[in-house]
Design a protein around this motif. Structure first.
Motif, PDB file in Angstrom:
ATOM      1  N   PRO A   4     -20.798  13.327  13.113  1.00 27.84           N
ATOM      2  CA  PRO A   4     -19.863  12.278  13.557  1.00 27.84           C
ATOM      3  C   PRO A   4     -19.490  11.305  12.442  1.00 27.84           C
ATOM      4  O   PRO A   4     -18.338  10.870  12.356  1.00 27.84           O
ATOM      5  CB  PRO A   4     -20.626  11.570  14.680  1.00 27.84           C
ATOM      6  N   ALA A   5     -20.449  10.959  11.579  1.00 26.67           N
ATOM      7  CA  ALA A   5     -20.169  10.008  10.506  1.00 26.67           C
ATOM      8  C   ALA A   5     -19.139  10.579   9.543  1.00 26.67           C
ATOM      9  O   ALA A   5     -18.217   9.879   9.102  1.00 26.67           O
ATOM     10  CB  ALA A   5     -21.455   9.659   9.764  1.00 26.67           C
ATOM     11  N   ARG A   6     -19.288  11.849   9.204  1.00 26.32           N
ATOM     12  CA  ARG A   6     -18.328  12.472   8.296  1.00 26.32           C
ATOM     13  C   ARG A   6     -16.955  12.595   8.955  1.00 26.32           C
ATOM     14  O   ARG A   6     -15.921  12.388   8.308  1.00 26.32           O
ATOM     15  CB  ARG A   6     -18.837  13.836   7.846  1.00 26.32           C
ATOM     16  N   LEU A   7     -16.925  12.920  10.240  1.00 30.52           N
ATOM     17  CA  LEU A   7     -15.653  13.043  10.940  1.00 30.52           C
ATOM     18  C   LEU A   7     -14.914  11.702  10.937  1.00 30.52           C
ATOM     19  O   LEU A   7     -13.710  11.638  10.656  1.00 30.52           O
ATOM     20  CB  LEU A   7     -15.899  13.528  12.368  1.00 30.52           C
ATOM     21  N   ILE A   8     -15.637  10.624  11.268  1.00 28.26           N
ATOM     22  CA  ILE A   8     -15.003   9.300  11.299  1.00 28.26           C
ATOM     23  C   ILE A   8     -14.438   8.949   9.936  1.00 28.26           C
ATOM     24  O   ILE A   8     -13.299   8.474   9.811  1.00 28.26           O
ATOM     25  CB  ILE A   8     -16.012   8.241  11.777  1.00 28.26           C
ATOM     26  N   ALA A   9     -15.208   9.172   8.875  1.00 30.00           N
ATOM     27  CA  ALA A   9     -14.754   8.824   7.531  1.00 30.00           C
ATOM     28  C   ALA A   9     -13.550   9.665   7.113  1.00 30.00           C
ATOM     29  O   ALA A   9     -12.580   9.142   6.548  1.00 30.00           O
ATOM     30  CB  ALA A   9     -15.894   8.997   6.529  1.00 30.00           C
ATOM     31  N   SER A  10     -13.592  10.956   7.366  1.00 29.83           N
ATOM     32  CA  SER A  10     -12.489  11.818   6.921  1.00 29.83           C
ATOM     33  C   SER A  10     -11.199  11.489   7.660  1.00 29.83           C
ATOM     34  O   SER A  10     -10.121  11.422   7.052  1.00 29.83           O
ATOM     35  CB  SER A  10     -12.858  13.292   7.107  1.00 29.83           C
ATOM     36  N   VAL A  11     -11.282  11.247   8.977  1.00 31.92           N
ATOM     37  CA  VAL A  11     -10.083  10.899   9.734  1.00 31.92           C
ATOM     38  C   VAL A  11      -9.540   9.552   9.272  1.00 31.92           C
ATOM     39  O   VAL A  11      -8.323   9.374   9.119  1.00 31.92           O
ATOM     40  CB  VAL A  11     -10.371  10.897  11.242  1.00 31.92           C
ATOM     41  N   ALA A  12     -10.416   8.593   9.039  1.00 34.49           N
ATOM     42  CA  ALA A  12      -9.971   7.274   8.570  1.00 34.49           C
ATOM     43  C   ALA A  12      -9.241   7.387   7.240  1.00 34.49           C
ATOM     44  O   ALA A  12      -8.203   6.735   7.028  1.00 34.49           O
ATOM     45  CB  ALA A  12     -11.172   6.340   8.437  1.00 34.49           C
ATOM     46  N   MET A  13      -9.747   8.199   6.333  1.00 34.90           N
ATOM     47  CA  MET A  13      -9.103   8.367   5.031  1.00 34.90           C
ATOM     48  C   MET A  13      -7.786   9.126   5.160  1.00 34.90           C
ATOM     49  O   MET A  13      -6.790   8.760   4.535  1.00 34.90           O
ATOM     50  CB  MET A  13     -10.064   9.083   4.088  1.00 34.90           C
ATOM     51  N   GLU A  14      -7.755  10.157   5.972  1.00 34.40           N
ATOM     52  CA  GLU A  14      -6.517  10.917   6.164  1.00 34.40           C
ATOM     53  C   GLU A  14      -5.417  10.031   6.729  1.00 34.40           C
ATOM     54  O   GLU A  14      -4.259  10.084   6.291  1.00 34.40           O
ATOM     55  CB  GLU A  14      -6.777  12.093   7.103  1.00 34.40           C
ATOM     56  N   LYS A  15      -5.758   9.210   7.714  1.00 35.80           N
ATOM     57  CA  LYS A  15      -4.752   8.384   8.371  1.00 35.80           C
ATOM     58  C   LYS A  15      -4.135   7.360   7.417  1.00 35.80           C
ATOM     59  O   LYS A  15      -2.923   7.153   7.419  1.00 35.80           O
ATOM     60  CB  LYS A  15      -5.362   7.676   9.580  1.00 35.80           C
ATOM     61  N   ILE A  16      -4.950   6.715   6.584  1.00 37.00           N
ATOM     62  CA  ILE A  16      -4.415   5.689   5.701  1.00 37.00           C
ATOM     63  C   ILE A  16      -3.575   6.315   4.599  1.00 37.00           C
ATOM     64  O   ILE A  16      -2.526   5.792   4.207  1.00 37.00           O
ATOM     65  CB  ILE A  16      -5.552   4.806   5.119  1.00 37.00           C
ATOM     66  N   LEU A  17      -3.972   7.478   4.093  1.00 35.44           N
ATOM     67  CA  LEU A  17      -3.194   8.144   3.054  1.00 35.44           C
ATOM     68  C   LEU A  17      -1.880   8.678   3.605  1.00 35.44           C
ATOM     69  O   LEU A  17      -0.851   8.674   2.916  1.00 35.44           O
ATOM     70  CB  LEU A  17      -4.007   9.281   2.441  1.00 35.44           C
ATOM     71  N   ASP A  18      -1.898   9.150   4.828  1.00 40.60           N
ATOM     72  CA  ASP A  18      -0.681   9.651   5.452  1.00 40.60           C
ATOM     73  C   ASP A  18       0.298   8.516   5.743  1.00 40.60           C
ATOM     74  O   ASP A  18       1.509   8.658   5.562  1.00 40.60           O
ATOM     75  CB  ASP A  18      -1.029  10.391   6.740  1.00 40.60           C
ATOM     76  N   ALA A  19      -0.228   7.375   6.194  1.00 33.02           N
ATOM     77  CA  ALA A  19       0.639   6.252   6.554  1.00 33.02           C
ATOM     78  C   ALA A  19       1.222   5.550   5.336  1.00 33.02           C
ATOM     79  O   ALA A  19       2.352   5.056   5.376  1.00 33.02           O
ATOM     80  CB  ALA A  19      -0.143   5.250   7.402  1.00 33.02           C
TER      81      ALA A  19
END
Length: 458
Positions: A352-367
């Motif tokens: 779960p920790a890795r999932l949260i971090a990866s999604v958070a990073m993907e979202k900010i880079l995409d936006a």
């Protein structure tokens, strides 16, 4: 056999021990680890003024300690009895009845509560909630053209996720994170520890009265039947592991993507190598740099040095991961790092920790695709402290983007897994049980037990 009491290059101010505190260590911990290697795989350090310990800096030696809990148990109480109550490291290292500070059957019982409850969190629902939370945070600053991604994003996202996972009211969640941050930063840690415990007592009281589909309620319903004291300190452990280190993992990962030329080309080409960046950060700058203390039962000869009984043996995840003996290993996709620890005490929430971090990073880079650091990478400031690897701020600039405002949600609204997959010890449909009978009383109760009873009006 050598003694850790008389290193070859002693520093009189620290009684021959290399300090792991202060701005110098925070600015360049790698230099400290390199100097410590002159002692071998285990070296004498000072965690805080007057707090000696032995730091394991070798990868193989770290595995040997982590995989041998009988020789290196986690219970700190013999050491703790010799420490002044206002020691700044005590709230991070003091005994709590949770799975981090216990061994054997007690550890297995307490850990099962955590792993079984985490198993009830649907990863698809978790991903969706992280995405929604990230969108909500990004919408607050996307139109400004600049932001502090630590204070406005990386810090808030884990807090908001825990508010949901715990079904926690926002004001209580804010207090919890402030107290936890002060413990990590060793800012009035004794008072921070009292505040943290008080907040958890309030949360447990709330969930006893109104259980729901959330981690505290599932833990209460577990067949292990935790008493309130055990439950409070399991929740403290999860909160500590899931907020401060998680914000550092997110921030350190974004910093790497923006500052390292190896990733810059991929980013400009539209590809987001988030998983590779996470692997790199977990190897080189793990969010918990030094922790997982153990306390030898008796004086022991280990890795060429004599380790005193009941003196902390701390694992340097950062130094062990960067052991020169591992030089040349491929890190992308390599999960053999020690950022999640190892052995029976390895982090139960790493997926779960890795999932949260990866999604958070993907979202900010995409936006914000043209996001860039607002200052040179070498001017970023790191927070002092022996345990974490944490920035004070992560200022960035970008082209302003019009993002529709996202509505705030009440914590606890998400149903993570209403019909969880049954595990070996967790019934699928129960979320709460009556309060269990208290554990057998000892002659002297710990201070937090009295506090818990007082706050419950008993």
């Amino acid at each position: 056999m050598t003694s850790q009491a008389a290193p070859g290059q002693a520093c009189p101010a620290h009684q021959g021990r290399m300090p792991l505190h202060g701005p110098e260590f925070a600015a360049d911990p790698a230099a400290t680890y390199q100097a410590l290697r002159a002692h071998g795989p285990v070296a004498p350090v000072e965690l805080a003024p007057g707090v000696p310990a032995n730091l394991v800096v070798g990868y193989t030696a770290a595995l040997d300690v982590l995989r041998n809990p009988s020789a290196f148990p986690r219970d700190p109480r013999r050491w703790q009895a010799k420490m002044p109550p206002d020691s700044p490291v005590l709230p991070m290292m003091m005994y709590r009845p949770n799975c981090l500070f216990t061994d054997g059957a007690q550890h297995a019982r307490l850990r099962a509560v955590v792993t079984d409850s985490l198993a009830r969190v649907d990863p698809n629902a978790l991903r969706a909630q992280v995405e929604q939370t990230a969108d909500r945070l990004i919408s607050r600053f996307a139109g400004k053209g600049e932001a502090d991604l630590l204070g406005e994003y990386a810090k808030l996202l884990p807090l908001m996720m825990f508010n949901h996972l715990y079904g926690c009211p926002p004001e209580l969640g804010d207090r919890l994170v402030v107290a936890m941050r002060n413990i990590f930063d060793m800012i009035d840690p004794e008072q921070a520890n009292v505040e943290l415990t008080q907040c958890m007592v309030e949360l447990v009281t709330l969930k006893r009265e109104r259980p729901d589909h959330d981690m505290p309620s599932w833990m209460m319903a577990h067949p292990a039947r935790l008493n309130d004291e055990e439950l409070i300190h399991q929740l403290v452990l999860l909160m500590g592991a899931g907020t401060e280190p998680e914000q550092n993992l997110i921030a350190n990962g974004i910093r790497l993507l923006l500052a390292d030329d190896r990733f810059a080309g991929d980013l400009s080409g539209g590809s987001m190598p988030v998983e590779e960046a996470l692997d790199e950060v977990l190897w080189t700058d793990p969010p918990m740099a030094n922790y997982s203390a153990s306390y030898p039962v008796e004086d022991v000869d280990f890795a060429g040095v004599r380790l005193p009984a009941a003196e902390p043996v701390v694992i340097s995840f950062a130094a062990a991961n960067n052991d020169p003996a591992l030089a040349g290993q491929q890190r992308s996709g390599n999960r053999a790092h020690l950022a999640w620890s190892a052995g029976v005490h390895s982090c139960p929430a790493q997926q779960p920790a890795r999932l949260i971090a990866s999604v958070a990073m993907e979202k900010i880079l995409d936006a914000l695709p043209d996001m860039r650091l607002a200052v040179p990478a070498d001017e970023l400031v790191w927070r002092p402290g022996p345990f974490h690897r944490a920035l004070t701020a992560l200022p960035v600039r970008f082209t302003p983007v019009a993002v529709p405002a996202q509505p705030d949600e009440s914590p606890g609204d998400t149903r993570w897994n209403v019909q969880p997959t049954p595990s070996s010890s967790t019934p699928p449909a129960v979320t709460s049980t009556p309060s269990p009978q208290p554990s057998p009383r000892e002659a002297r109760r710990p201070w937090w037990s009295s506090l818990a009873r007082f706050l419950r009006g008993r």
